[in-house]
Design a protein around this motif. Structure first.
Motif, PDB file in Angstrom:
ATOM      1  N   GLN A  42       6.677   6.035  -9.815  1.00 30.55           N
ATOM      2  CA  GLN A  42       5.538   6.563 -10.452  1.00 30.55           C
ATOM      3  C   GLN A  42       5.320   5.908 -11.907  1.00 30.55           C
ATOM      4  O   GLN A  42       4.124   5.995 -12.318  1.00 30.55           O
ATOM      5  CB  GLN A  42       5.765   8.210 -10.675  1.00 30.55           C
ATOM      6  N   LYS A  43       6.338   5.401 -12.412  1.00 28.68           N
ATOM      7  CA  LYS A  43       5.939   4.823 -13.899  1.00 28.68           C
ATOM      8  C   LYS A  43       6.084   3.239 -13.711  1.00 28.68           C
ATOM      9  O   LYS A  43       5.218   2.540 -14.571  1.00 28.68           O
ATOM     10  CB  LYS A  43       7.167   5.144 -14.783  1.00 28.68           C
ATOM     11  N   ASP A  58      -3.597   3.770  -0.855  1.00 28.76           N
ATOM     12  CA  ASP A  58      -3.647   3.280  -2.411  1.00 28.76           C
ATOM     13  C   ASP A  58      -2.778   1.971  -2.599  1.00 28.76           C
ATOM     14  O   ASP A  58      -1.830   1.787  -1.933  1.00 28.76           O
ATOM     15  CB  ASP A  58      -2.939   4.539  -3.411  1.00 28.76           C
ATOM     16  N   VAL A  59      -3.705   0.982  -2.930  1.00 24.25           N
ATOM     17  CA  VAL A  59      -2.946  -0.412  -3.583  1.00 24.25           C
ATOM     18  C   VAL A  59      -2.037  -0.202  -4.663  1.00 24.25           C
ATOM     19  O   VAL A  59      -2.466   0.262  -5.773  1.00 24.25           O
ATOM     20  CB  VAL A  59      -4.012  -1.392  -3.579  1.00 24.25           C
ATOM     21  N   LYS A  60      -0.758  -0.644  -4.340  1.00 24.00           N
ATOM     22  CA  LYS A  60       0.223  -0.537  -5.460  1.00 24.00           C
ATOM     23  C   LYS A  60       0.399  -2.046  -6.081  1.00 24.00           C
ATOM     24  O   LYS A  60       0.497  -2.212  -7.370  1.00 24.00           O
ATOM     25  CB  LYS A  60       1.473  -0.106  -5.200  1.00 24.00           C
ATOM     26  N   LEU A  61       0.552  -2.867  -5.301  1.00 24.26           N
ATOM     27  CA  LEU A  61       0.840  -4.378  -5.887  1.00 24.26           C
ATOM     28  C   LEU A  61       0.171  -5.366  -4.999  1.00 24.26           C
ATOM     29  O   LEU A  61      -0.209  -5.174  -3.670  1.00 24.26           O
ATOM     30  CB  LEU A  61       2.420  -4.786  -5.510  1.00 24.26           C
ATOM     31  N   TRP A  69       0.757  -1.302   0.118  1.00 22.24           N
ATOM     32  CA  TRP A  69      -0.220  -0.051  -0.193  1.00 22.24           C
ATOM     33  C   TRP A  69       0.884   1.299  -0.124  1.00 22.24           C
ATOM     34  O   TRP A  69       2.193   1.099   0.588  1.00 22.24           O
ATOM     35  CB  TRP A  69      -0.877   0.167   1.289  1.00 22.24           C
ATOM     36  N   LEU A  70       0.347   2.453  -0.754  1.00 25.41           N
ATOM     37  CA  LEU A  70       1.027   3.613  -0.497  1.00 25.41           C
ATOM     38  C   LEU A  70       0.009   4.361   0.881  1.00 25.41           C
ATOM     39  O   LEU A  70      -1.087   4.744   0.484  1.00 25.41           O
ATOM     40  CB  LEU A  70       0.819   4.617  -1.540  1.00 25.41           C
TER      41      LEU A  70
END
Length: 691
Positions: free
Chosen positions: A430-431, A360-363, A354-355
């Motif tokens: 970010q990318k 926010d879920v990232k992975l 999470w971020l």
């Protein structure tokens, strides 16, 4: 002369009033007057009346109180900077010892000459008992608001050494009597599990938390119990009776000054564990099973896959944020990376990154398990489900915070009930947002065992794991998937200094040579994917499951915890230091716990004996002396072959004389009897050569 001394004393008294003098006392044993003030440069002055000499002592902020110990010939002072300093009355450059433990300025110090104890009190009305021989804190005394109303500073303290009583006075008078009973050395009497062990480098102490709402603080030098506070989480039933709640999770804050505990009802508390004071209280809507603290944020996770964030900056303002649930799986472990990312692991093997600033879920990490299908069993319908849960369940995750985010660098470690340890590579930018499983290897002896806990040092050079059989393993992570461009290869071979420090490596080589096909330590380290790290040490630390493991970076000590409050301390080489709850010095012959010694395997005994086999070496030496040892080479016996060997050496002697001497030496000798006279026979007539 008496008038002159009185005049000098009066002059000194008038002069120290100008320095905001707080206390003055005459010490007959050294024939001197001692005074203290809040002046930094002239915090204390010792004036020798017989020599007419004065010696000034400086201390930051000044000195509020002092006392003189005749047995140790030292002056103990209480300072405004919350410290207690011990001075040599002859030297004024530096203090001999500094005692740290109070959180406010010290107002009173008293010396117990009988036991060589020191009693100190501060402005928070906290009394501490110190041992001047060690020196270390033995006991902490706190008073409730009902006992001393308002926050009044202690006006006076008096120690009655004859009757062992301490008298404390404000607007009330309290009399404290010393107990003749021994100080309790064990902690967590009602707890079955120790759910947290840790080391605070700020206070230089060890901390353990039991599941029955008890927190114990241990001295890091003597490993003795400093203090314990219980009933950290309680509730009241309908009849108004107090019920103790089970503590399910605990964690340090980043500064290691506070402790966070959580109970099964969702209650979360922040503690000043040094004093046993609750600072903050929070409430989650679920049963909390995992905790983490970063940047004034407390993250609580538990049942139904829920995560809540609580903001705590030391003030009353608190913001509660509940994150959305991706699934209904129970979260069993959480950990943070830098100041942006939070990882949570579920009981079904899913890891979510999470971020945490915006939830926010990232992975979403999930290993694809490919194996043979389990046939249906009518007697055990849930066999396939249980096998799947065992193979995928995660017990703990751990971030390697010193490592960067790169495609070939392992920065996340997970362990599971299936007995495997996995290294993951996580990239969140970010990318680019991607993950990769770098390695998976087996870290248990039997297929039915599981890895329950893992830990690392602050440099991420070692990885410590504990399994359900009670074994602890130490892995070398110095260059294990730690560099840019790391590729899969064979495990690193031990170096020369590794064999000297870790006796386990010497036995491991023998096991690999003798059991190359069915070895517990195969040449590739039990790897199943990627390559396994170098296993430096492995030994059994507890009889039951090893629940928690921690590493003290400052002292290089490994702390392990098992059931019924059993907490033991080890060196990374496998040397047994002791267990929490005793201040006895371990004798040299007792280099392992008695319960482990009773059923220890050759592997564990080899590690505990520092690579030596003392009993086996004694037995082999005894066999060699008795000529009963086994010889690897088969030698054909030739009767009387030794006679021919004597022909070259004893040419000047007769053959009969030489044979007499040899046979007499071989015959047993009994006290009080004489050897029989030997009669030689012709060797050729015996018929031996014909045969």
């Amino acid at each position: 002369m008496s008038d002159l001394k009185l005049f000098r004393f009066s002059t000194h008294f008038v002069s120290i009033i100008a320095w905001n003098e707080l206390m003055v006392k005459y010490i007959p044993s050294i024939r001197a007057t001692i005074s203290c003030s809040v002046n930094t440069e002239r915090a204390m002055l010792i004036h020798r009346l017989d020599r007419d000499e004065s010696l000034t002592f400086s201390s930051e902020g000044g000195i509020t109180c002092f006392d003189f110990c005749e047995k140790l010939n030292c002056v103990i002072t209480g300072c405004i900077d919350n410290s207690i300093k011990i001075w040599n009355p002859i030297e004024n450059e530096n203090c001999s010892e500094t005692l740290i433990g109070h959180f406010n300025s010290v107002t009173h110090v008293l010396v117990d000459e009988k036991r060589l104890y020191l009693i100190s009190a501060d402005r928070d009305r906290i009394i501490r008992i110190w041992n001047l021989r060690t020196p270390r804190c033995l006991q902490v005394l706190k008073f409730k608001e009902s006992e001393f109303s308002e926050r009044q500073v202690f006006a006076s303290l008096f120690l009655d050494q004859e009757y062992d009583r301490l008298i404390v006075a404000t607007n009330r008078i309290a009399v404290l009597s010393s107990s003749r009973k021994e100080i309790r050395k064990t902690a967590h009497p009602d707890s079955e599990l120790v759910i947290f062990v840790g080391y605070s480098s700020v206070f230089e102490c060890l901390l353990t938390v039991g599941n029955k709402a008890s927190v114990a603080m241990w001295d890091a030098q003597s490993f003795s119990l400093i203090h314990e506070f219980t009933k950290t989480h309680v509730t009241f039933n309908k009849e108004g009776i107090i019920q103790i709640l089970d503590v399910t999770a605990a964690a340090f804050d980043p500064s290691e000054r506070r402790l966070i505990t959580a109970a099964r009802d969702g209650s979360i508390k922040v503690w000043n564990f040094h004093l046993g004071i609750c600072l903050r209280k929070f409430k989650a809507k679920f049963s909390v099973l995992a905790l983490s603290f970063v940047d004034f944020q407390i993250f609580a996770a538990g049942s139904s896959g829920l995560i809540s964030a609580f903001y705590d900056d030391g003030e009353a303002s608190v913001e509660d944020t509940e994150w959305k649930s991706l699934n209904k799986q129970t979260i069993v472990s959480v950990d943070t990376y830098s100041q942006n990312f939070l990882a949570s692991a579920s009981s079904q093997g899913e890891i979510i990154v999470w971020l945490w600033k915006n939830a926010d879920v990232k992975l979403l990490l999930k290993e694809d398990l490919q194996g043979p299908a389990i046939p249906a069993d009518p007697n055990y319908p849930a066999k396939a489900v249980m096998k799947e849960r065992k193979d995928s369940s995660i017990s703990q995750i751990l971030f390697l915070r010193t490592r960067e985010m790169d495609d070939s660098i392992g920065n996340l470690v997970s362990c599971g009930i299936d007995g495997r340890i996995r290294f993951w590579s996580i990239m969140c930018t970010q990318k680019v947002n991607r993950w990769r499983l770098l390695s998976k290897f087996r870290a248990v002896f039997r297929e039915c065992d599981g890895v329950l806990c893992i830990a690392t040092d602050w440099r991420n050079k070692y990885l410590f794991s504990g399994d359900s059989m009670g074994y602890i393993r130490v892995y070398d992570l110095d260059d294990y998937y730690a560099l840019y461009g790391s590729v899969s290869s064979n495990a690193k071979k031990p170096k020369g200094h590794h064999y000297e420090k870790y006796p386990f490596l010497r036995l491991q080589r023998l096991i690999q040579d003798n059991h190359s096909q069915h070895s517990k330590f195969d040449p590739e380290g039990g790897r199943e994917f990627g390559f396994a790290p170098l296993l430096l040490n492995c030994f059994r630390a507890h009889m039951g499951a090893l629940l928690k493991v921690a590493y003290c970076n400052m002292r290089e000590i490994v702390v392990t915890a098992a059931r019924h409050g059993s907490v033991r301390l080890w060196k990374t080489s496998g040397a047994y230091i002791g267990h929490l709850g005793t201040d006895e010095i371990i004798p040299k012959f007792k280099h392992m716990p008695s319960d482990i010694q009773a059923i220890a395997s050759p592997l564990t005994l080899h590690v505990f004996n520092n690579g030596r086999k003392p009993y086996w070496e004694r037995a082999m030496n005894a066999l060699k002396r008795c000529r009963l040892g086994h010889t690897s080479e088969e030698i054909e016996e030739k009767p009387f072959a030794w006679i021919k060997k004597k022909d070259v050496v004893t040419k000047e002697f007769s053959e009969d004389f030489t044979l007499h001497r040899e046979l007499e030496m071989r015959l047993p000798r009994f006290p009080g009897t004489t050897a029989l006279k030997l009669q030689l026979h012709n060797v050729q007539n015996t018929g031996i050569e014909d045969k």
